[in-house]
Structures are given as structure tokens and as C-alpha cells.
Design a protein around this motif. Structure first.
Motif, PDB file in Angstrom:
ATOM      1  N   HIS A   1       0.828  -1.214   0.000  1.00 45.89           N
ATOM      2  CA  HIS A   1       0.000   0.000   0.000  1.00 45.89           C
ATOM      3  C   HIS A   1       0.867   1.271   0.000  1.00 45.89           C
ATOM      4  O   HIS A   1       0.562   2.245  -0.695  1.00 45.89           O
ATOM      5  CB  HIS A   1      -0.935  -0.002   1.214  1.00 45.89           C
ATOM      6  CG  HIS A   1      -1.836   1.198   1.278  1.00 45.89           C
ATOM      7  ND1 HIS A   1      -2.857   1.403   0.382  1.00 45.89           N
ATOM      8  CD2 HIS A   1      -1.849   2.273   2.119  1.00 45.89           C
ATOM      9  CE1 HIS A   1      -3.469   2.548   0.659  1.00 45.89           C
ATOM     10  NE2 HIS A   1      -2.874   3.096   1.718  1.00 45.89           N
ATOM     11  N   TYR A   2       1.947   1.260   0.794  1.00 45.83           N
ATOM     12  CA  TYR A   2       2.793   2.464   0.888  1.00 45.83           C
ATOM     13  C   TYR A   2       4.048   2.365   0.005  1.00 45.83           C
ATOM     14  O   TYR A   2       4.934   3.214   0.103  1.00 45.83           O
ATOM     15  CB  TYR A   2       3.184   2.726   2.349  1.00 45.83           C
ATOM     16  CG  TYR A   2       1.990   3.036   3.225  1.00 45.83           C
ATOM     17  CD1 TYR A   2       1.270   4.225   3.072  1.00 45.83           C
ATOM     18  CD2 TYR A   2       1.547   2.117   4.173  1.00 45.83           C
ATOM     19  CE1 TYR A   2       0.161   4.496   3.858  1.00 45.83           C
ATOM     20  CE2 TYR A   2       0.428   2.385   4.962  1.00 45.83           C
ATOM     21  CZ  TYR A   2      -0.262   3.574   4.801  1.00 45.83           C
ATOM     22  OH  TYR A   2      -1.361   3.841   5.573  1.00 45.83           O
TER      23      TYR A   2
ATOM     24  N   LEU B   1       5.511  12.185   5.818  1.00 45.16           N
ATOM     25  CA  LEU B   1       5.116  10.778   6.018  1.00 45.16           C
ATOM     26  C   LEU B   1       4.161  10.613   7.203  1.00 45.16           C
ATOM     27  O   LEU B   1       3.531   9.562   7.344  1.00 45.16           O
ATOM     28  CB  LEU B   1       6.359   9.912   6.284  1.00 45.16           C
ATOM     29  CG  LEU B   1       7.348   9.718   5.134  1.00 45.16           C
ATOM     30  CD1 LEU B   1       8.552   8.917   5.620  1.00 45.16           C
ATOM     31  CD2 LEU B   1       6.686   9.000   3.969  1.00 45.16           C
TER      32      LEU B   1
ATOM     33  N   ASP C   1       0.528   9.251   6.813  1.00 41.39           N
ATOM     34  CA  ASP C   1       0.555   7.813   6.477  1.00 41.39           C
ATOM     35  C   ASP C   1       0.927   6.977   7.698  1.00 41.39           C
ATOM     36  O   ASP C   1       0.396   5.882   7.906  1.00 41.39           O
ATOM     37  CB  ASP C   1       1.583   7.537   5.364  1.00 41.39           C
ATOM     38  CG  ASP C   1       1.089   8.009   4.003  1.00 41.39           C
ATOM     39  OD1 ASP C   1      -0.109   8.364   3.899  1.00 41.39           O
ATOM     40  OD2 ASP C   1       1.895   8.036   3.048  1.00 41.39           O
TER      41      ASP C   1
ATOM     42  N   GLU D   1      -2.025   6.532   9.959  1.00 36.38           N
ATOM     43  CA  GLU D   1      -2.954   5.578   9.332  1.00 36.38           C
ATOM     44  C   GLU D   1      -2.437   4.140   9.520  1.00 36.38           C
ATOM     45  O   GLU D   1      -3.182   3.237   9.913  1.00 36.38           O
ATOM     46  CB  GLU D   1      -3.009   5.913   7.836  1.00 36.38           C
ATOM     47  CG  GLU D   1      -4.233   5.470   7.105  1.00 36.38           C
ATOM     48  CD  GLU D   1      -4.144   5.959   5.647  1.00 36.38           C
ATOM     49  OE1 GLU D   1      -3.475   5.274   4.845  1.00 36.38           O
ATOM     50  OE2 GLU D   1      -4.718   7.020   5.318  1.00 36.38           O
TER      51      GLU D   1
END
Length: 691
Positions: free
Chosen positions: A188-189, A655, A658, A661
Motif C-alpha cells: 500500500h505504501y 510521512l 501515512d 494511518e
């Protein structure tokens, strides 16, 4: 072979106890620690640069023939070796050398060397380069990868560190350096493979993007930065969970003390104060420990918020402790709360390091017997301090205390069962970037409104050549019935010299300002002398106060409307802003004169222009963060809380959304990864999270 996280560094060939001790200073205890000890920067030794193409300021590998080697007897004796290739000539200069070294540079010998090219007395020179003399028939290959430069410690060379890393990389395989991030997060990242990232960062290929590596923006760095920030965030969340899993006394609303207190206040609280008090009151009403940070700019009225937070707790029959970082501030709080609370029938006790003998014993007895409001310095942490029923702790100026001190207060619980609620206050606004990461264990309230009557301070920046004009201005202000501060700043970290400078300035101003009553306050005076002097200044008995930066925090004199700060270039932005906040506390137009000594460095110029442009503590905090970095802004260097291995909060702030999350994703769906990540990245800091 076992997991590298559990293999001692002594497993490596040639690592005995003495070397292991040196490595431990760099927090390298296991082979995994060594792999995560990443280079600070790189040198390019993968190509030989023609001498004619060199320029000052670059690192380069050069090769050439010796044309001369001579000892020069200038200001310092040195050996100068001249090398020549087909394109030009360069000097190699050695200040530390012996005769056999000089003799090895035979005319015509081929030498390969690496160093920093500088402009020297003989043209371009390499100072103390690394070098090898090459045998005529030998072909010597260049390095195949960029050369890493590691953080090191005394007695541990770069060469030795590189050899140890080399050995460890030889042992590296995917099963003994497991990846703890779930596959869905990696995808995902777009994070890439952990093992590949580690190998790349220890040995970047010659065509690696040097710019990205220097800026910390390479994908391999991002892979590790992401994992470290995530682990840091998880450790704070765990700390929060651990504290919130404990019980606290639920406090009901005040029906008597708060209304009585508000009646005696000569002003009404601002809307911001009311909003923050509502947030605190809601937290106090829960059976879970409150963990709330109140940020307010200088003069936003945090002390009133502290009082309004304390009163419901006292009305419910419990104790409140307020802790300040210095004795002068603690004593000022004590006098303020005495004035406010004693008319309400509330006993206020105080404890500081300077209390000795009977006075200390009496204070300890008062606290143990249940004095409702207890004010002090970090002396309140000491083991012989016992509270009867402590239900709320208010900490003023959080950044001065360090995390483990804040957590130590949990030992002062009620009946050993209920943790005190914690309200933390700071007048040093913390940039949102940092608050998101450094204080993830706290809820945050912001006092974003100044009480009526506070006037913005005009800031003027002047060279110290205009000192006589400034002294005349002080005289004029004092004639008009105003009061002023003259602040002498730190002289190269020496408190003693700063106090002497303040004494000299006091003597000089006393001679020049006839008829002006002047006081002197500095760090070597006893706390009671400081408090007595501040009281005289507050009551208008003194017109001018010559001071060191001891007046930085919390001193409140509404009639003081002029401040001169000498050598402001010696101070950081946050400290300058705190000092300036001592004026502008009343109705009169106020000024802060920054009297600098030329020439100014680029950073000093930047700081002073920011001070001139804005009075907003939050803007100043953001700029301070850019200039100084997070460790210094938060004052947590000594706790190790923000000593990241690869991450940099300022550089990597993009970052953080993110990271938040991903933290939630792990907490909800991948709990099995959390302990493994914490062991890898924050094991030596976990004590801050122990309950």
C-alpha cells in the motif's frame, strides 16, 4: 544461524570485550543493531578524477607520479608531496609525519590517494589524504560501491566499522532479518524489501542518486524511516493505552469553589480559556487518567486554566500538585495560588530543593496530611514525598522535565490504585508536526487567544554600536514612570561569566543612569533573594532590572514595557520569544530592543528577522523547528525520546499522516507485529512506557 536481533556483536570475528564496549556506546549490542547503524553520508571512490579536473571542496580519488617531496618550515612544519598526472599537478600536505613516511615518496613512485580538495599555499592540495603507493607492475582496482561514512565514537575507525558491517552483511539472509511489516502495508505504501534496502544503504552502487541519498529521500531510506516512525508512534500509543488502562478518580463538577473563585477574579476568562477548561473538566469526570497538554502562547493565561482545573478536584476532597521547572517560577506560582485560594479556605503548601531541616519537614507533614494545593519543583518527585490523596498533577513547562520525570508521578497514586490525572502546560508552542509525533500519547488543547489588555510588542533590531542611544531611551522611559528589563545573555555556556557580565552591566548602568533605581538578578543568587528582588520590581520600587535569562519564564510585571536584550544572537528563537513575553503584559505600548554584535551568522540574521516580523508563538515555533531540529525544540535530547536512527521529524513530516494511518492498521489488525517492531527500534527506550 539465529535471528540477528538476538545474536551478540561478539559473534563477529575480532570483536572482544574492549571493542564490544566501544560499539555499545553507539547502541550497537547485536548484529541487527549494526545493520541498522546506517551511514551519515557517502564518499565516491569508484572513479579516478584527473588532477586537471579537480576543484576545491570536492572529495576525490586521484592517482599520479611523485615529482617532489620536501619538508617546509613555515608557521607549522609540514611535508609537501607534489603529484602529477597527464592533466595537472596537486600537493599532498601532511602536518603529522615521520622520516620513513617522507622517504617512501620516491621521485617517480605511483601514488593513489583520496581526500578533500582545498585551495592551499601551493595551489590545490589534499590535507592528510588516505594514500597507497602502488608497485609498478600492479593494477589496483577502484571501489565497486560508494564508501559509507558511519557515526562513530572515540577509538573506533571508519575502516573497522566497515569491516564489521561487511562481515554482518555476509551473514544476512531473509530468515535471520525478518520483515515485521505486513505485506499489505508494504504494498500500500510502496515500501520495498527490507533486506534489499539495508544492503543498498551500506553499499550504494556507483550510479546511485547521490542527491536523493543526501536528502534522505531515497526509497531504501524511506523503507527504514517509515518503519522507525511507525515504531515510535506505536510506542507512544502503547504508553497511552497502558496509562488509560489504569483507573483514576472521576471528579464531579464544582458547584461552590469555581463560582467563588470567578467572583474574586478582576476579569472574565477568555473564550479560549473557557473552552480549554471545559475539555479538562470533561476528562476529569472520566474514571480514566487524563493526559492533556495545554499549549498557549506567552501570556495566554495558563495559570487561570490551572486554577479552574484544580478547584473541582479540591472541592471533591482530593489533592492537586503543581510542578514548575525553577524555584523562582515555583515560588511565584505559590504566591499567586496563596492569593487566590486562601480566601476560599484552601491550604496551599510548597516544596523546593532549597527547603531544609524543619521547614522541609513541616512541608512534608502538610503534604502527607492532605494540604489541598501543593506547589513545588521536581523536588515533588522525591521518594520521601507522600501525598494523602493526589488526584491531579499539573506540570508547567513540560519541555523542561523530560518524559521519565513526568511518568514518575504515577507512583504517587491514591491508595496505590488510582493514577493522578495529568495536565501538562507549555508556553512554548509545539509545531503541529511535532505534536503529532512526539506527543501522540497526549490530548492537546490550545489557548489561541490573549486576554484583553495584552498589547503586541514592537521589536527593533539594532547593532550594539547604538548602545548609548538605547541607554538614553531607557532613561527617558524610567522618567515617564515606566519600567524596563536589561537582559545579559549567556557567554559561551558559562553561567559564571554571564553573571559577571550582568554585574558589570549593572555597575555601568548605575553610573550612567543617575536617579534611576536599578536592581540586579542572576542565577547565582539564592532563590529567596531572587523572589524578594522580583517583588520590589513588581511593586515599582525598582525601575530597571538588569538580569540574566533567569527571568525567561513566568515573571509577570504589567508596568514593564521596555526590554533590551544584549547579544540576542546567542539565544534560540523560543528563548527570545519567552523573554520578550515579559513585556506587553499591561496597557502601555511595549518595545523589545535586540542589541546585536556584528557580524551576524546567517542563522542569527534569520532568527532576528523572524523576531522582528512576528509575535505569534506558533509561527516562531515552526521556524525554530526548521532551524534547530526537534530534539532541541522539545528539550528531550537528554531523554533519548527523539534520538532517531534514520528518521528526521522535520525532513520526514510528509510521512506522518501515512504513519498515523498505518499505526491504526497495526493496532486493529496486526497486533502480532507490534512487539517485534518495538524490540527492533525502541527497545532501549521502552522504560518510558513501563507502568
Amino acid at each position: 544461524m539465529a535471528d540477528l536481533a538476538h545474536t551478540a556483536i561478539t559473534h563477529l570475528k575480532g570483536v572482544g570485550d574492549a571493542l564490544a564496549e566501544k560499539l555499545a556506546k553507539l547502541s550497537i549490542v547485536t548484529l541487527q543493531d549494526l545493520l541498522f547503524h546506517l551511514p551519515l553520508r557517502y564518499q565516491d571512490r569508484t572513479r579516478i578524477t584527473p588532477i586537471g579536473a579537480l576543484f576545491a571542496g570536492q572529495d576525490a580519488v586521484v592517482e599520479g607520479a611523485v615529482i617532489s617531496a620536501s619538508v617546509l618550515m613555515g608557521r607549522r612544519r609540514s611535508l609537501l608531496v607534489k603529484l602529477q598526472d597527464g592533466s595537472g599537478t596537486i600537493g599532498l600536505r601532511f602536518y603529522f609525519f615521520n622520516q620513513s613516511q617522507k622517504n617512501s615518496f620516491i621521485k617517480g613512485a605511483r601514488v593513489r590517494c583520496f581526500g578533500d580538495v582545498r585551495a592551499g599555499a601551493s595551489g590545490l592540495e589534499l590535507y592528510h589524504p588516505e594514500y597507497r603507493i602502488i608497485a609498478d607492475d600492479k593494477i589496483m582496482p577502484v571501489e565497486q560501491t560508494l564508501t559509507p561514512i558511519y557515526p562513530t565514537t572515540e577509538g573506533l575507525t571508519q575502516q573497522r566499522l566497515r569491516q564489521l558491517v561487511e562481515q554482518t552483511l555476509g551473514l544476512l539472509s531473509s530468515h535471520n532479518l525478518p520483515d515485521y511489516l505486513p505485506t499489505n502495508l508494504i504494498e500500500h505504501y510502496d515500501l520495498g524489501d527490507l533486506r534489499e534496502a539495508i544492503c543498498y544503504l551500506h553499499h550504494p552502487p556507483p550510479d546511485a542518486n547521490a542527491q536523493l541519498l543526501a536528502e534522505g529521500k531515497h526509497w531504501a531510506q524511506k523503507r527504514l524511516i517509515f518503519e522507525e516512525l511507525l515504531s515510535h508512534q506505536l510506542s507512544l500509543q502503547r504508553l497511552r493505552e497502558q496509562i488509560r488502562s489504569q483507573s483514576a478518580i472521576a471528579i464531579v463538577h464544582s458547584t461552590k469553589l469555581v463560582p467563588d473563585y470567578l467572583k474574586q477574579l478582576p476579569f472574565s476568562p477568555t473564550q479560549a480559556q473557557q473552552r480549554v477548561v471545559q475539555e479538562v473538566t470533561y476528562d476529569l469526570g472520566m474514571p480514566l487518567p487524563m493526559l492533556r497538554l495545554v499549549q498557549g502562547d506567552v501570556g495566554a493565561g495558563k495559570t487561570v486554566v490551572a486554577a479552574l482545573s484544580a478547584l473541582p478536584v479540591i472541592e471533591a476532597g482530593y489533592q492537586v500538585a503543581l510542578m514548575a521547572p525553577t524555584e523562582i517560577l515555583a515560588e511565584q506560582h505559590f504566591l499567586t495560588f496563596q492569593r487566590w485560594f486562601e480566601p476560599l479556605g484552601i491550604k496551599v503548601a510548597w516544596l523546593a530543593g532549597k527547603l531544609k531541616g524543619k521547614a522541609r519537614q513541616n512541608a512534608l507533614t502538610d503534604i502527607a496530611e492532605g494540604a489541598a494545593m501543593v506547589i513545588g519543583t521536581h523536588a515533588l518527585f522525591q521518594r520521601d514525598v507522600f501525598f494523602k490523596q493526589l488526584a491531579l498533577v499539573i506540570i508547567d513547562e513540560q519541555h523542561r522535565f523530560g518524559v521519565e520525570q513526568r511518568l514518575a508521578l504515577r507512583d504517587k497514586s491514591v491508595d496505590g490504585l488510582f493514577l493522578p490525572h495529568q495536565l501538562i502546560m507549555t508556553a512554548t508552542p509545539i509545531p503541529r508536526t511535532l505534536a503529532m509525533s512526539a506527543y501522540a500519547d497526549l490530548d492537546t488543547s490550545i489557548l489561541d487567544e490573549l486576554p484583553p489588555g495584552r498589547t503586541p510588542v514592537s521589536t527593533v533590531v539594532l547593532p550594539d554600536s547604538r548602545r548609548p542611544e538605547v541607554i538614553t531611551r531607557v532613561q527617558q522611559a524610567c522618567k515617564e514612570g515606566k519600567q524596563a528589563y536589561w537582559v545579559c545573555t549567556l557567554i559561551e555556556e558559562s553561567e559564571e561569566l554571564t553573571c559577571q557580565a550582568a554585574e558589570t552591566t549593572f555597575t555601568e548602568l548605575s553610573e550612567l543612569l543617575q536617579g534611576v533605581s536599578i536592581g540586579l538578578i542572576h542565577g547565582r543568587m539564592k532563590a529567596n533573594e531572587k523572589v524578594a528582588l522580583m517583588q520590589r520590581f513588581k511593586e515599582g520600587e525598582l525601575q530597571l532590572l538588569v538580569a540574566t535569562t533567569v527571568i525567561e519564564v513566568g515573571v509577570d510585571v504589567p508596568n514593564a514595557s521596555l526590554m533590551i536584550i544584549e547579544n540576542p544572537e546567542r539565544l534560540g528563537l523560543a528563548q527570545l520569544h519567552q523573554l520578550r513575553g515579559r513585556v506587553g503584559r499591561g496597557q502601555a505600548e511595549s518595545f523589545c530592543l535586540l542589541l546585536y554584535h556584528a557580524p551576524l551568522s546567517r542563522i542569527a540574521q534569520e532568527r532576528l528577522s523572524i523576531m522582528r516580523e512576528t509575535n505569534d508563538g506558533f509561527i516562531i515555533a515552526e521556524k525554530d523547528l526548521e532551524i534547530r531540529g526537534p530534539g532541541e525544540v522539545l528539550g528531550t535530547r537528554q531523554t533519548g525520546l527523539l534520538q532517531f536512527k534514520v528518521a528526521d521529524l522535520m525532513r520526514d513530516s510528509d510521512l506522518l499522516p501515512d504513519i498515523r494511518e498505518a499505526t491504526q492498521e497495526l493496532l486493529e489488525n496486526h497486533k502480532e507485529s507490534i512487539d517485534l517492531l518495538l524490540d527492533r527500534w525502541v527497545a532501549n527506550r521502552e522504560r518510558y512506557g513501563q507502568v
